[in-house]
Design a protein around this motif. Structure first.
Motif, PDB file in Angstrom:
ATOM      1  N   ALA A  14       0.834  -1.206   0.000  1.00  0.00           N
ATOM      2  CA  ALA A  14       0.000   0.000   0.000  1.00  0.00           C
ATOM      3  C   ALA A  14       0.866   1.252   0.000  1.00  0.00           C
ATOM      4  O   ALA A  14       0.562   2.227  -0.700  1.00  0.00           O
ATOM      5  CB  ALA A  14      -0.919  -0.003   1.223  1.00  0.00           C
ATOM      6  N   LEU A  15       1.961   1.235   0.769  1.00  0.00           N
ATOM      7  CA  LEU A  15       2.842   2.402   0.813  1.00  0.00           C
ATOM      8  C   LEU A  15       3.529   2.617  -0.529  1.00  0.00           C
ATOM      9  O   LEU A  15       3.674   3.754  -0.988  1.00  0.00           O
ATOM     10  CB  LEU A  15       3.887   2.230   1.914  1.00  0.00           C
ATOM     11  CG  LEU A  15       4.721   3.474   2.222  1.00  0.00           C
ATOM     12  CD1 LEU A  15       3.853   4.588   2.782  1.00  0.00           C
ATOM     13  CD2 LEU A  15       5.862   3.146   3.193  1.00  0.00           C
ATOM     14  N   HIS A  16       3.910   1.533  -1.183  1.00  0.00           N
ATOM     15  CA  HIS A  16       4.534   1.644  -2.507  1.00  0.00           C
ATOM     16  C   HIS A  16       3.545   2.242  -3.509  1.00  0.00           C
ATOM     17  O   HIS A  16       3.907   3.106  -4.311  1.00  0.00           O
ATOM     18  CB  HIS A  16       5.008   0.276  -2.977  1.00  0.00           C
ATOM     19  CG  HIS A  16       5.733   0.309  -4.290  1.00  0.00           C
ATOM     20  ND1 HIS A  16       5.075   0.198  -5.505  1.00  0.00           N
ATOM     21  CD2 HIS A  16       7.048   0.480  -4.592  1.00  0.00           C
ATOM     22  CE1 HIS A  16       5.950   0.279  -6.490  1.00  0.00           C
ATOM     23  NE2 HIS A  16       7.154   0.456  -5.964  1.00  0.00           N
ATOM     24  N   ARG A  17       2.313   1.803  -3.451  1.00  0.00           N
ATOM     25  CA  ARG A  17       1.291   2.355  -4.352  1.00  0.00           C
ATOM     26  C   ARG A  17       1.109   3.853  -4.120  1.00  0.00           C
ATOM     27  O   ARG A  17       1.017   4.643  -5.060  1.00  0.00           O
ATOM     28  CB  ARG A  17      -0.037   1.612  -4.142  1.00  0.00           C
ATOM     29  CG  ARG A  17      -1.228   2.251  -4.862  1.00  0.00           C
ATOM     30  CD  ARG A  17      -2.493   1.447  -4.654  1.00  0.00           C
ATOM     31  NE  ARG A  17      -2.778   1.159  -3.273  1.00  0.00           N
ATOM     32  CZ  ARG A  17      -3.315   2.044  -2.433  1.00  0.00           C
ATOM     33  NH1 ARG A  17      -3.601   3.279  -2.840  1.00  0.00           N
ATOM     34  NH2 ARG A  17      -3.562   1.695  -1.183  1.00  0.00           N
ATOM     35  N   PHE A  26       7.226  14.796  -3.878  1.00  0.00           N
ATOM     36  CA  PHE A  26       6.854  14.179  -2.603  1.00  0.00           C
ATOM     37  C   PHE A  26       8.078  13.445  -2.073  1.00  0.00           C
ATOM     38  O   PHE A  26       8.155  12.220  -2.067  1.00  0.00           O
ATOM     39  CB  PHE A  26       5.679  13.233  -2.816  1.00  0.00           C
ATOM     40  CG  PHE A  26       4.860  12.981  -1.577  1.00  0.00           C
ATOM     41  CD1 PHE A  26       4.163  14.009  -0.973  1.00  0.00           C
ATOM     42  CD2 PHE A  26       4.787  11.712  -1.022  1.00  0.00           C
ATOM     43  CE1 PHE A  26       3.392  13.780   0.166  1.00  0.00           C
ATOM     44  CE2 PHE A  26       4.027  11.470   0.107  1.00  0.00           C
ATOM     45  CZ  PHE A  26       3.329  12.510   0.701  1.00  0.00           C
ATOM     46  N   THR A  27       9.052  14.224  -1.613  1.00  0.00           N
ATOM     47  CA  THR A  27      10.380  13.705  -1.291  1.00  0.00           C
ATOM     48  C   THR A  27      10.370  12.628  -0.230  1.00  0.00           C
ATOM     49  O   THR A  27      11.195  11.705  -0.255  1.00  0.00           O
ATOM     50  CB  THR A  27      11.282  14.866  -0.816  1.00  0.00           C
ATOM     51  OG1 THR A  27      11.165  15.942  -1.735  1.00  0.00           O
ATOM     52  CG2 THR A  27      12.722  14.434  -0.724  1.00  0.00           C
ATOM     53  N   SER A  28       9.438  12.692   0.716  1.00  0.00           N
ATOM     54  CA  SER A  28       9.487  11.781   1.854  1.00  0.00           C
ATOM     55  C   SER A  28       9.051  10.363   1.519  1.00  0.00           C
ATOM     56  O   SER A  28       9.193   9.469   2.353  1.00  0.00           O
ATOM     57  CB  SER A  28       8.632  12.329   3.009  1.00  0.00           C
ATOM     58  OG  SER A  28       7.299  12.544   2.595  1.00  0.00           O
ATOM     59  N   LEU A  29       8.503  10.139   0.300  1.00  0.00           N
ATOM     60  CA  LEU A  29       8.150   8.788  -0.110  1.00  0.00           C
ATOM     61  C   LEU A  29       8.724   8.485  -1.489  1.00  0.00           C
ATOM     62  O   LEU A  29       8.013   8.498  -2.499  1.00  0.00           O
ATOM     63  CB  LEU A  29       6.630   8.590  -0.133  1.00  0.00           C
ATOM     64  CG  LEU A  29       5.916   8.337   1.190  1.00  0.00           C
ATOM     65  CD1 LEU A  29       4.444   8.050   0.940  1.00  0.00           C
ATOM     66  CD2 LEU A  29       6.552   7.203   1.969  1.00  0.00           C
ATOM     67  N   PRO A  30      10.032   8.219  -1.566  1.00  0.00           N
ATOM     68  CA  PRO A  30      10.622   7.871  -2.863  1.00  0.00           C
ATOM     69  C   PRO A  30      10.185   6.474  -3.296  1.00  0.00           C
ATOM     70  O   PRO A  30       9.933   5.605  -2.453  1.00  0.00           O
ATOM     71  CB  PRO A  30      12.128   7.904  -2.570  1.00  0.00           C
ATOM     72  CG  PRO A  30      12.232   7.591  -1.115  1.00  0.00           C
ATOM     73  CD  PRO A  30      11.018   8.205  -0.477  1.00  0.00           C
ATOM     74  N   VAL A  31      10.060   6.272  -4.595  1.00  0.00           N
ATOM     75  CA  VAL A  31       9.668   4.952  -5.105  1.00  0.00           C
ATOM     76  C   VAL A  31      10.921   4.079  -5.133  1.00  0.00           C
ATOM     77  O   VAL A  31      11.602   3.918  -6.142  1.00  0.00           O
ATOM     78  CB  VAL A  31       9.044   5.065  -6.508  1.00  0.00           C
ATOM     79  CG1 VAL A  31       8.557   3.689  -6.981  1.00  0.00           C
ATOM     80  CG2 VAL A  31       7.886   6.047  -6.491  1.00  0.00           C
ATOM     81  N   PHE A 127      -0.641  12.313   2.377  1.00  0.00           N
ATOM     82  CA  PHE A 127      -1.198  12.001   1.058  1.00  0.00           C
ATOM     83  C   PHE A 127      -2.480  11.213   1.231  1.00  0.00           C
ATOM     84  O   PHE A 127      -2.547  10.272   2.017  1.00  0.00           O
ATOM     85  CB  PHE A 127      -0.214  11.194   0.213  1.00  0.00           C
ATOM     86  CG  PHE A 127      -0.732  10.938  -1.186  1.00  0.00           C
ATOM     87  CD1 PHE A 127      -0.613  11.913  -2.162  1.00  0.00           C
ATOM     88  CD2 PHE A 127      -1.354   9.738  -1.511  1.00  0.00           C
ATOM     89  CE1 PHE A 127      -1.105  11.694  -3.449  1.00  0.00           C
ATOM     90  CE2 PHE A 127      -1.853   9.519  -2.791  1.00  0.00           C
ATOM     91  CZ  PHE A 127      -1.721  10.498  -3.755  1.00  0.00           C
ATOM     92  N   LEU A 128      -3.494  11.611   0.477  1.00  0.00           N
ATOM     93  CA  LEU A 128      -4.804  10.957   0.523  1.00  0.00           C
ATOM     94  C   LEU A 128      -5.218  10.588  -0.891  1.00  0.00           C
ATOM     95  O   LEU A 128      -5.214  11.435  -1.796  1.00  0.00           O
ATOM     96  CB  LEU A 128      -5.837  11.890   1.159  1.00  0.00           C
ATOM     97  CG  LEU A 128      -7.270  11.373   1.290  1.00  0.00           C
ATOM     98  CD1 LEU A 128      -7.321  10.119   2.165  1.00  0.00           C
ATOM     99  CD2 LEU A 128      -8.172  12.456   1.876  1.00  0.00           C
ATOM    100  N   SER A 129      -5.584   9.341  -1.091  1.00  0.00           N
ATOM    101  CA  SER A 129      -6.027   8.885  -2.411  1.00  0.00           C
ATOM    102  C   SER A 129      -7.290   9.636  -2.836  1.00  0.00           C
ATOM    103  O   SER A 129      -8.139   9.974  -2.000  1.00  0.00           O
ATOM    104  CB  SER A 129      -6.316   7.380  -2.382  1.00  0.00           C
ATOM    105  OG  SER A 129      -5.143   6.642  -2.118  1.00  0.00           O
TER     106      SER A 129
END
Length: 338
Positions: A14-17, A26-31, A127-129
């Motif tokens: 879920a975090l990867h998605r 969105f620097t704090s969540l790099p892929v 972040f919110l979907s």
């Protein structure tokens, strides 16, 4: 029901998605699998830690739709930034060029590299979907963090900051970074942003101009976006301003987006939240509250209607809300009107 809880190792997919959905800036969540895994593990360890003062802890929460079991958002708090890796900002200042003899007086804005926010707590990774951008979920996902901070104050610094996403286009091009890239870095904004996100920040100190930059020497496009937020970030900025956050002249070194700050004790939600003892019953009130339990590792928060009995220091909730919060009758909760 929508709940917020600490992230778990099983939430990796879920975090990867969400990291993919969040896009550039969105620097704090790099892929990056290793970095996302480390972020989860660090958060799990932080929630497990016994803390008497803020340190290197990082708390990452997820919003879950309990009807589907789907994770639909993230929200985080860093307890004290810059204790291990340098935490950079530009500070907007002024230099005066004055000649009495010639009758010339010019004020010029400057950008100076600094580490002034070292040790501050940072709210981040919000972040919110799109599927759940309704029913005040965005406000909930932002504001519950202040309930957590109010309940566990010893874990956080007196200064709280938030870095707001600056101006960039759909391809991730930042007008501010374009000028820095041309003169100092020779790498595009998404690459620089990604390297920072995976912890490779040495290049900043190595390549960033060492002396203050005169703003009037930047390109017009770069000048126009300094201290401005991305269009999609405007609602988040307004919400934080309503909480008492304000600009103090600090901007991001990549996209020049503003950093806002507040003292922990002056944050509206911190001040307005109250603790009540839980009793079960029917609720006929229409006021919607953000309600959280008082736990750390087993923290839960939700939105629900409740009846507050001020004189008795009690709050009436139904069994479904209690189950969502993992609490029983007689337990304590912290609440604030949403």
């Amino acid at each position: 029901m929508i709940i917020i809880r600490p992230i778990q190792t099983s939430d990796y997919d879920a975090l990867h998605r969400i990291a993919v959905e969040s896009g550039h800036g969105f620097t704090s969540l790099p892929v990056n699998e290793e970095l996302l895994t480390n972020r989860i593990n660090h958060s799990v360890s932080s929630f497990d830690s016994q803390v008497t003062q803020p340190g290197n802890e990082g708390y990452l929460f997820v919003m879950e739709d309990t009807e589907t079991g789907q994770v639909v958002g993230t929200s985080g708090i860093e307890a004290a930034v810059g204790l291990e890796d340098a935490f950079y900002h530009y500070h907007l200042g002024k230099v005066v060029h004055n000649s009495r003899e010639l009758g010339i007086y010019n004020t010029v804005e400057t950008l100076s590299l600094c580490n002034d926010y070292t040790g501050a707590s940072e709210i981040c990774t919000l972040f919110l979907s799109e599927s759940h951008r309704k029913n005040n979920n965005g406000r909930f996902l932002s504001r519950f963090r202040f309930l957590f901070m109010a309940e566990h104050s010893e874990r956080f610094s007196d200064t709280v900051i938030a870095e707001m996403r600056g101006v960039s286009d759909d391809d991730g091009r930042s007008p501010f970074w374009a000028w820095l890239e041309e003169h100092f870095f020779s790498m595009d904004f998404p690459t620089a942003d990604y390297l920072t996100g995976i912890g490779k920040k040495v290049f900043i100190a190595e390549l960033m101009p060492k002396y203050p930059i005169y703003v009037n020497l930047l390109s017009k496009d770069a000048q126009q976006v300094i201290n401005k937020v991305h269009d999609k970030t405007v609602p988040a900025l307004r919400l934080l301003e309503a909480e008492g956050f304000a600009r103090r002249g600090y901007v991001d070194i990549f996209d020049a987006g503003p950093t806002v700050e507040a003292t922990k004790g002056s944050i509206r939600t911190v001040n307005e939240s109250r603790k009540y003892q839980v009793i079960f019953g029917d609720v006929d009130e229409t006021t919607n509250y953000i309600i959280c339990n008082t736990k750390v590792k087993d923290f839960r928060a939700t939105q629900a209607h409740a009846s507050v009995r001020e004189t008795a220091n009690q709050v009436v909730i139904n069994h479904a809300v209690a189950d969502a919060l993992n609490i029983g009758e007689g337990d304590w909760v912290r609440i604030v009107a949403n």
